[in-house]
Structure formats: C-alpha cells, structure tokens
Design an enzyme around this catalytic site. Structure first.
Site, PDB file in Angstrom:
ATOM      1  N   ARG A 138       0.824  -1.212   0.000  1.00  0.00           N
ATOM      2  CA  ARG A 138       0.000   0.000   0.000  1.00  0.00           C
ATOM      3  C   ARG A 138       0.857   1.260   0.000  1.00  0.00           C
ATOM      4  O   ARG A 138       0.477   2.276  -0.578  1.00  0.00           O
ATOM      5  CB  ARG A 138      -0.950  -0.014   1.201  1.00  0.00           C
ATOM      6  CG  ARG A 138      -2.127  -0.967   1.016  1.00  0.00           C
ATOM      7  CD  ARG A 138      -3.087  -0.933   2.179  1.00  0.00           C
ATOM      8  NE  ARG A 138      -4.342  -1.585   1.830  1.00  0.00           N
ATOM      9  CZ  ARG A 138      -5.350  -1.781   2.675  1.00  0.00           C
ATOM     10  NH1 ARG A 138      -5.230  -1.368   3.930  1.00  0.00           N
ATOM     11  NH2 ARG A 138      -6.458  -2.375   2.280  1.00  0.00           N
ATOM     12  N   GLY A 174      -9.589  -9.635  -0.993  1.00  0.00           N
ATOM     13  CA  GLY A 174      -8.449 -10.279  -0.357  1.00  0.00           C
ATOM     14  C   GLY A 174      -8.146 -11.673  -0.868  1.00  0.00           C
ATOM     15  O   GLY A 174      -7.016 -11.982  -1.259  1.00  0.00           O
ATOM     16  N   LYS A 188     -20.178 -17.575   1.003  1.00  0.00           N
ATOM     17  CA  LYS A 188     -21.597 -17.387   1.279  1.00  0.00           C
ATOM     18  C   LYS A 188     -22.307 -16.484   0.279  1.00  0.00           C
ATOM     19  O   LYS A 188     -21.831 -15.399  -0.042  1.00  0.00           O
ATOM     20  CB  LYS A 188     -21.779 -16.807   2.690  1.00  0.00           C
ATOM     21  CG  LYS A 188     -21.297 -17.745   3.796  1.00  0.00           C
ATOM     22  CD  LYS A 188     -21.570 -17.149   5.178  1.00  0.00           C
ATOM     23  CE  LYS A 188     -21.161 -18.111   6.275  1.00  0.00           C
ATOM     24  NZ  LYS A 188     -21.444 -17.565   7.624  1.00  0.00           N
ATOM     25  N   GLY A 225     -13.293  -3.571   0.775  1.00  0.00           N
ATOM     26  CA  GLY A 225     -14.693  -3.178   0.926  1.00  0.00           C
ATOM     27  C   GLY A 225     -15.161  -2.173  -0.104  1.00  0.00           C
ATOM     28  O   GLY A 225     -16.284  -2.268  -0.607  1.00  0.00           O
TER      29      GLY A 225
END
Length: 396
Positions: A36, A354, A197, A377
C-alpha cells in the site's frame, strides 16, 4: 469523468492535503508488507514535481478515538521513507498546534505525515468542525485512498467539500479501471464471483446479473446454487436457507439474458485437508459423505470458452479451495486463461478482494491483469452499484 486529477490542479507552492491508505500489516514494530505504501508513491512524486507540498492524512488500525501507541503512524514512517527515498516529517497530531506548526515549517520538496486521523472520534462521525480543522491546514485536497472511499469520514468526505479537490494517481487508476469494467465496458462482459456465502454477496449478485453477459459462480456460493436446483451437495459448505434467493437470482438472470455459469462437474473429497483422496464426478453425483472442493475439467473447459469470447472480465473470489493442494487446480487454470487473454490484448481484466488477490499471487499472475484492486470493501461496494461517499465528494 466528473472528478479532477492532479493534472487539473495548480499545485505550485500549495500545501496539498493528501488522503492515503497506509494501513499496512505490522509485526514487532516492523512493516511486513509495504504494497500500500508503494502504491501511493506516484501521487507523492507528482505533487512534488508540480511544486506542491504533500501533507499525508491517514488512519492506522481502529483506535476508536483513543491515542493507542501501537496504532501511531510513527511506526509506518520508516517504511514510508525507505520506499519514497526521502525523509518524511511527522506531526504528533493531525489537527491543532502540532499539525499547524509542522505544516508551516515545510519547505519545497519536503513531505509531512500527520498522526492517525482515527485518534479523533470525530473522524468516523464526519464531524464538520473536525473536517474544517483538517481543511484549514492546506490549500488543495487530494484523495488517493480509494480503499477508504466507501467511508463518509472527515478525511475522506467532509474535507473534500471544503477545498479544491482531486483524485490522486491510485484513486484515478482505480476509478478508471472500474469504469472500464462496469461503467462503460466493452462487451461481452463476464464476472467471476466466488466465496463462501451467497448471503454476503446478495447485492453484488443482484447488480451484476443486470450488467454482465456471463456470471461465473464458484466456491461455496456455487454449492448453494446447486442445492437450490435440487442437487445433493453432500457435506459441502452451502447455505440451504438461501435456496429461494438463489432461485430468484437464477430467474432474474434468465429474464435479462445473463448466463449463470455453475459447475458441470466437481472435485470432491471426504476430508477437508491438503492432498485428501479425491475424485471428479458430475455435479449431480456428489456422494452424501463428500464435500465439493473445486470445479472439474468440464466446468473449466466451459469457463475457458466464456472467457475467450469476452472483452471485459471482473473477478471477486476463487472457484475452489485454492489454499490447499490439489484443489487450487480450477482457480489457477482459470487465471491462466485470463492472463493469456489479457496478454493478447483481447481482454480487459479487473480483480479485487483479499482472497482474489491472494489466489492471483499464488498462481503467479500478480502482474498479468489489467488492474488489481487492493481496496477490499470499497471495491465490493462499487461492484454492488453503491455510491461511494469519498468518490461522490470529489464529483461534487
């Protein structure tokens, strides 16, 4: 694009408050992965080249308004200096006297890092007075933290309303890549969505079905869809209570002409461990005592055909349990095809998340996609079709 970039701004002699994401992993006081940090270097170098004075705003961990010593950005400073090749000044607060004195003392060519914005409880609340205190330190605001753009915080949204604002190079690259993938893509478009999920990616699936030509579903999510169609998935990870939702997504896809690509054959094992005895069977023939851990060769052949016929691909999630031998085979084979089509210039490929980035790196294709987002996110919310406050503020 409605937002400005560094190319549109006069920065000569200006203090440029630059929101970055250097929330990097640290062990024993040492940064263990400076990815980063390296990604913000083009923005810092360009501000310096244009005569600006970069003042870096960032968060580190979740101190929740307290001055937690192990969450001080001072820990990150040495790694930042090493990557930048320049000394970096440091102020013990991001507002108030320490910040003002440090900014006032800057000379041309210098870089300053301000202390963790989340040491102030007002930051996540997007408190107007806090945002104004930040804005008072500079002349121009540059947001280079796409990964924090889904948060309406003082340093990501509030400040952008108070100063002339632009996107940094990393933010510019992220927005351009995602615009190419979902905004104005070349068609056909294929999306690959994996993960455990369905329930965590309902908004994503609902948005993609209406926007892509092919939707490849892998991982535990695929098991849920197979079960919803009446297939026995044995002991596989699956959300049987999401069957109605899965059927609704399948029906919506049929209505809009989006092909849902599910496993035609599967790799199953009776134990969840590396190198477990396994076999490949048709998708409707999973033994009751076995679990699905990867997609089979017939499935991969179809996925390859879909990808080779596509012009744009967006990926969020693997096909199987790529962390364990030999169940990485499906994911890695698909990544080989994506990499080859991208290298041939026939495919624009964008990936994020990720597990996705981990799979791509494990397969040795870290440099073979058109763009790989590390935003997490924010990347997912963009794919879901949501408005990101930090981006919307730049457009305002």
């Amino acid at each position: 694009m409605a937002w400005k970039t560094l190319d549109d701004m006069d920065l000569d002699g200006k203090v440029v408050l630059t929101r970055v994401d250097i929330n990097v992993p640290v062990e024993n006081g040492q940064v263990t992965d400076d990815t980063r940090i390296r990604r913000i270097l083009p923005t810092i170098h360009d501000i310096l080249a244009k005569g600006g004075k970069p003042v870096l705003l960032a968060h580190f961990g979740r101190p929740k308004g307290d001055r937690v010593p192990e969450m001080s950005l001072a820990i990150v400073r040495p790694a930042l200096e090493a990557a930048l090749g320049l000394p970096v000044g440091f102020a013990k607060d991001c507002i108030g006297a320490p910040a003002k004195v440090a900014v006032a003392g800057m000379e041309a060519g210098q870089v300053l890092l301000l202390e963790n914005t989340r040491y102030h409880a007002e930051e996540p609340k997007n408190d107007p007075a806090f945002a104004a205190s930040l804005a008072a330190l500079g002349d121009v605001y540059c947001n280079d933290a796409f990964s924090a753009a889904h948060r309406a915080h003082g340093s990501t949204e509030g400040i952008a309303r108070l100063l002339p604002s632009c996107a940094g190079r990393l933010m510019q690259a992220e927005l351009s890549a995602l615009e190419a993938a979902l905004g104005q893509p070349q068609r056909p478009v294929v999306a690959v969505v994996g993960g455990a999920k369905v329930s965590t990616k309902l908004d994503l699936l609902g948005n993609l079905v209406a926007r892509v030509n092919h939707l490849v579903i892998g991982g535990g999510m695929a098991n849920t869809f197979l079960a919803a169609q009446g297939l026995d998935v044995g002991k596989s990870l699956a959300e049987h209570d999401m069957a109605d939702t899965a059927r609704e997504i399948l029906a919506k896809a049929k209505d809009v002409g989006c092909e849902i690509v599910l496993p035609r054959d599967i790799v199953v094992a009776r134990e969840f461990k590396a190198n477990a005895d396994n076999m490949t069977v048709p998708a409707d023939a999973c033994p009751v005592e076995a679990m699905i851990l990867d997609a089979g060769p017939e499935t991969l052949a179809h996925i390859q055909t879909v990808i080779e016929g596509a012009r744009t691909l967006i990926m969020n999630g693997p096909l199987g349990v790529f962390e364990m031998e030999p169940f990485q085979t499906g994911t890695f084979a698909m990544l080989d095809v994506i990499a080859a089509q991208t290298a041939a210039g026939t495919l624009t490929s964008v990936a994020g998340g990720g597990d996705t980035v981990a799979a791509i790196n494990a397969a040795g294709h870290g440099d073979d996609f058109t763009y790989i987002s590390t935003a997490g996110g924010a990347f997912l919310e963009w794919m879901e079709g949501k408005t990101l406050p930090g981006v919307a503020a730049l457009e305002g």
